[in-house]
Scaffold this motif. Sequence first.
Motif, PDB file in Angstrom:
ATOM      1  N   GLN A   1      -6.623 -13.109  -1.515  1.00  0.00           N
ATOM      2  CA  GLN A   1      -5.863 -12.125  -0.628  1.00  0.00           C
ATOM      3  C   GLN A   1      -6.872 -10.799  -1.245  1.00  0.00           C
ATOM      4  O   GLN A   1      -7.910 -11.135  -2.497  1.00  0.00           O
ATOM      5  CB  GLN A   1      -4.765 -12.484  -1.804  1.00  0.00           C
ATOM      6  CG  GLN A   1      -3.492 -12.934  -1.297  1.00  0.00           C
ATOM      7  CD  GLN A   1      -3.101 -13.435   0.095  1.00  0.00           C
ATOM      8  OE1 GLN A   1      -3.355 -11.730   0.485  1.00  0.00           O
ATOM      9  NE2 GLN A   1      -3.500 -14.323   0.577  1.00  0.00           N
TER      10      GLN A   1
ATOM     11  N   SER B   1      -4.674  -6.458   1.535  1.00  0.00           N
ATOM     12  CA  SER B   1      -3.093  -7.300   0.819  1.00  0.00           C
ATOM     13  C   SER B   1      -2.297  -5.765   0.106  1.00  0.00           C
ATOM     14  O   SER B   1      -1.204  -6.275   0.205  1.00  0.00           O
ATOM     15  CB  SER B   1      -2.945  -8.617   0.177  1.00  0.00           C
ATOM     16  OG  SER B   1      -3.769  -9.993   0.584  1.00  0.00           O
TER      17      SER B   1
ATOM     18  N   SER C   1       1.031  -9.510  -7.778  1.00  0.00           N
ATOM     19  CA  SER C   1       1.848  -9.090  -6.206  1.00  0.00           C
ATOM     20  C   SER C   1       0.849  -9.993  -4.940  1.00  0.00           C
ATOM     21  O   SER C   1       1.109 -10.653  -4.948  1.00  0.00           O
ATOM     22  CB  SER C   1       2.547  -8.028  -6.464  1.00  0.00           C
ATOM     23  OG  SER C   1       2.995  -7.438  -4.442  1.00  0.00           O
TER      24      SER C   1
ATOM     25  N   SER D   1       0.749 -13.404  -5.469  1.00  0.00           N
ATOM     26  CA  SER D   1       2.534 -14.573  -4.814  1.00  0.00           C
ATOM     27  C   SER D   1       1.916 -14.448  -3.748  1.00  0.00           C
ATOM     28  O   SER D   1       3.567 -14.839  -3.008  1.00  0.00           O
ATOM     29  CB  SER D   1       3.240 -14.180  -5.760  1.00  0.00           C
ATOM     30  OG  SER D   1       3.148 -12.270  -5.752  1.00  0.00           O
TER      31      SER D   1
ATOM     32  N   ASN E   1       2.710 -11.618  -1.632  1.00  0.00           N
ATOM     33  CA  ASN E   1       3.143  -9.866  -1.149  1.00  0.00           C
ATOM     34  C   ASN E   1       2.061  -9.052  -1.228  1.00  0.00           C
ATOM     35  O   ASN E   1       1.130  -8.798  -1.364  1.00  0.00           O
ATOM     36  CB  ASN E   1       3.945  -9.158  -2.410  1.00  0.00           C
ATOM     37  CG  ASN E   1       5.067 -10.423  -2.525  1.00  0.00           C
ATOM     38  OD1 ASN E   1       5.464 -10.890  -1.461  1.00  0.00           O
ATOM     39  ND2 ASN E   1       5.462 -11.370  -3.892  1.00  0.00           N
TER      40      ASN E   1
ATOM     41  N   TYR F   1       1.004  -4.791  -2.164  1.00  0.00           N
ATOM     42  CA  TYR F   1       0.927  -3.711  -3.088  1.00  0.00           C
ATOM     43  C   TYR F   1       0.326  -3.033  -2.644  1.00  0.00           C
ATOM     44  O   TYR F   1      -0.750  -2.456  -1.818  1.00  0.00           O
ATOM     45  CB  TYR F   1       0.340  -3.912  -4.377  1.00  0.00           C
ATOM     46  CG  TYR F   1       0.320  -3.172  -5.266  1.00  0.00           C
ATOM     47  CD1 TYR F   1       1.839  -3.617  -6.650  1.00  0.00           C
ATOM     48  CD2 TYR F   1       0.100  -2.635  -5.738  1.00  0.00           C
ATOM     49  CE1 TYR F   1       2.195  -2.152  -6.755  1.00  0.00           C
ATOM     50  CE2 TYR F   1       0.136  -1.243  -6.802  1.00  0.00           C
ATOM     51  CZ  TYR F   1       1.005  -1.832  -7.177  1.00  0.00           C
ATOM     52  OH  TYR F   1       1.466  -0.344  -8.244  1.00  0.00           O
TER      53      TYR F   1
ATOM     54  N   THR G   1       7.360 -11.081   9.470  1.00  0.00           N
ATOM     55  CA  THR G   1       7.132 -10.363   7.667  1.00  0.00           C
ATOM     56  C   THR G   1       5.823 -11.617   7.357  1.00  0.00           C
ATOM     57  O   THR G   1       5.486 -11.598   6.108  1.00  0.00           O
ATOM     58  CB  THR G   1       8.235 -11.197   7.618  1.00  0.00           C
ATOM     59  OG1 THR G   1       9.418  -9.766   7.763  1.00  0.00           O
ATOM     60  CG2 THR G   1       8.357 -10.507   5.131  1.00  0.00           C
TER      61      THR G   1
ATOM     62  N   LYS H   1       2.354 -10.712   5.596  1.00  0.00           N
ATOM     63  CA  LYS H   1       2.105 -11.247   3.896  1.00  0.00           C
ATOM     64  C   LYS H   1       1.019 -12.336   4.331  1.00  0.00           C
ATOM     65  O   LYS H   1       0.324 -12.842   2.382  1.00  0.00           O
ATOM     66  CB  LYS H   1       3.043 -12.242   3.160  1.00  0.00           C
ATOM     67  CG  LYS H   1       4.277 -11.734   3.010  1.00  0.00           C
ATOM     68  CD  LYS H   1       5.668 -11.960   2.218  1.00  0.00           C
ATOM     69  CE  LYS H   1       6.706 -11.443   1.964  1.00  0.00           C
ATOM     70  NZ  LYS H   1       7.540 -12.044   1.494  1.00  0.00           N
TER      71      LYS H   1
ATOM     72  N   LEU I   1       7.820  -5.637   3.669  1.00  0.00           N
ATOM     73  CA  LEU I   1       7.466  -6.492   2.377  1.00  0.00           C
ATOM     74  C   LEU I   1       7.812  -5.211   1.099  1.00  0.00           C
ATOM     75  O   LEU I   1       7.013  -5.769   0.230  1.00  0.00           O
ATOM     76  CB  LEU I   1       6.077  -6.029   2.892  1.00  0.00           C
ATOM     77  CG  LEU I   1       5.396  -6.736   3.817  1.00  0.00           C
ATOM     78  CD1 LEU I   1       3.575  -6.490   3.853  1.00  0.00           C
ATOM     79  CD2 LEU I   1       5.805  -8.367   4.033  1.00  0.00           C
ATOM     80  N   GLY I   2       8.752  -4.932   1.181  1.00  0.00           N
ATOM     81  CA  GLY I   2       9.137  -4.236   0.059  1.00  0.00           C
ATOM     82  C   GLY I   2       9.120  -2.944  -0.034  1.00  0.00           C
ATOM     83  O   GLY I   2       9.698  -2.309  -1.553  1.00  0.00           O
TER      84      GLY I   2
END
Length: 217
Positions: free
Chosen positions: A78, A100, A118, A121, A123, A125, A162, A166, A213-214
């Motif tokens: 990442q 990422s 983040s 894991s 995800n 950011y 999704t 990620k 991804l939030g």
Amino acid sequence: MINILLCDDHAVVRMGLKMLLNNHEDMQVVGEASEGNEGIQQAIELKPDVVVMDLSMPHGKDGMSATSELKKLKPEIQILILTMHDDEEYLFRAIQAGASGCILKSAPHDELLAAIRSVASGNAYLHPSATKRLMEEYIGSVKQGNTDTFNLLSDREKEVLTLIAKGFSNKEIAEQLVISVKTVETHKGNLMEKLQMKTRPELVAYALKKGLLGYGI
């Protein structure tokens, strides 16, 4: 433990980051590099979980090029872009290169720590101002009637989209969804056809804009 590689052309910056990160029990700086080519080599040898990559390195390979090349060689690593540039051009270029996440050099220490955790894991950011601009851009496109075919995607296609965003490989997606790699590739092909996209980075940017991804609306 999150193993971290620092890639920045300023030794003082690397020293400060190393002291900060090593002061936390769940983080460990395993290596340093002063330019992109060195960063790629160190990443291949040290296999860190996260590379904190400076975007602007005038000597050697720059951060954007290094990110793109490293993600092709080691997609499981990442990359968190560290930049002083707070504008959309750099944000989307970083996403397209395979990063990422993206955080400003002026960000508070707590935000940097949260960003590293983040992306480690799996995800994404984005710094708050970038998230706000993505939301504003999406709202603007909706108001202008620029709708897309998101609602045409099946639930499984949305799941695959999704996981692609990620940073998971086709094999990893297959394992998570308990389907074959060939089925994942089929879903990915259908996604690209429905969304009229040709590359993985385009899918990632699209997923970010849709809030998968939030960071959506």
